[in-house]
Design a protein around this motif. Structure first.
Motif, PDB file in Angstrom:
ATOM      1  N   HIS A  64     -23.055  40.123  23.944  1.00 15.02           N
ATOM      2  CA  HIS A  64     -21.725  39.965  24.518  1.00 15.02           C
ATOM      3  C   HIS A  64     -21.738  40.548  25.917  1.00 15.02           C
ATOM      4  N   VAL A  65     -21.290  39.768  26.878  1.00 12.92           N
ATOM      5  CA  VAL A  65     -21.195  40.219  28.263  1.00 12.92           C
ATOM      6  C   VAL A  65     -19.713  40.145  28.649  1.00 12.92           C
ATOM      7  N   PRO A  66     -18.959  41.212  28.399  1.00 18.25           N
ATOM      8  CA  PRO A  66     -17.516  41.188  28.641  1.00 18.25           C
ATOM      9  C   PRO A  66     -17.140  40.802  30.072  1.00 18.25           C
ATOM     10  N   ALA A  67     -17.898  41.263  31.056  1.00 18.94           N
ATOM     11  CA  ALA A  67     -17.563  40.966  32.454  1.00 18.94           C
ATOM     12  C   ALA A  67     -17.612  39.466  32.745  1.00 18.94           C
ATOM     13  N   ALA A  68     -18.401  38.732  31.974  1.00 11.76           N
ATOM     14  CA  ALA A  68     -18.502  37.280  32.159  1.00 11.76           C
ATOM     15  C   ALA A  68     -17.650  36.514  31.155  1.00 11.76           C
ATOM     16  N   GLY A  69     -17.044  37.223  30.211  1.00 11.09           N
ATOM     17  CA  GLY A  69     -16.262  36.551  29.174  1.00 11.09           C
ATOM     18  C   GLY A  69     -17.123  35.653  28.312  1.00 11.09           C
ATOM     19  N   ALA A  70     -18.374  36.086  28.086  1.00 16.06           N
ATOM     20  CA  ALA A  70     -19.325  35.232  27.398  1.00 16.06           C
ATOM     21  C   ALA A  70     -20.071  35.986  26.308  1.00 16.06           C
ATOM     22  N   VAL A  71     -20.497  35.233  25.306  1.00 20.02           N
ATOM     23  CA  VAL A  71     -21.390  35.759  24.289  1.00 20.02           C
ATOM     24  C   VAL A  71     -22.546  34.772  24.139  1.00 20.02           C
TER      25      VAL A  71
END
Length: 94
Positions: A19-26
């Motif tokens: 999970h990469v919260p800063a990119a809004g991606a998993v």
């Protein structure tokens, strides 16, 4: 940047989602696919080479709890939408 390993519960199962919260991606690796590598069928679905299909479907619960707007599988196109929506689509296709 914060990276969070969602699926690795340290049980010895070799699967990972990041999970990469800063990119809004998993990034979900082989937790699911959006294009079957053998048939070409498109859409969210279980990955075809899973050693433990029941465990793979159970891991979708952890993915569904993640707040993201992109789900990026190891095979197939990215999914725009929440991990919960992707997990529901995989369960429906299983």
């Amino acid at each position: 940047m914060i990276l969070e390993d969602i699926l690795n519960d340290r049980s010895g199962v070799s699967s990972i989602a990041v999970h990469v919260p800063a990119a809004g991606a998993v990034f979900v690796g082989d937790a699911l696919t959006t294009r079957h590598v053998l048939t070409g069928h498109e859409g969210a679905q279980p990955a075809p080479f899973t050693d433990e299909p029941a465990e793979a479907l159970a891991s979708l619960d952890r993915l569904a709890a993640v707040s993201a707007s992109w789900v990026l599988p190891g095979h197939g196109a990215p999914c725009r939408g929440s991990p919960a929506e992707a997990a529901a689509a995989v369960r429906a296709a299983a």
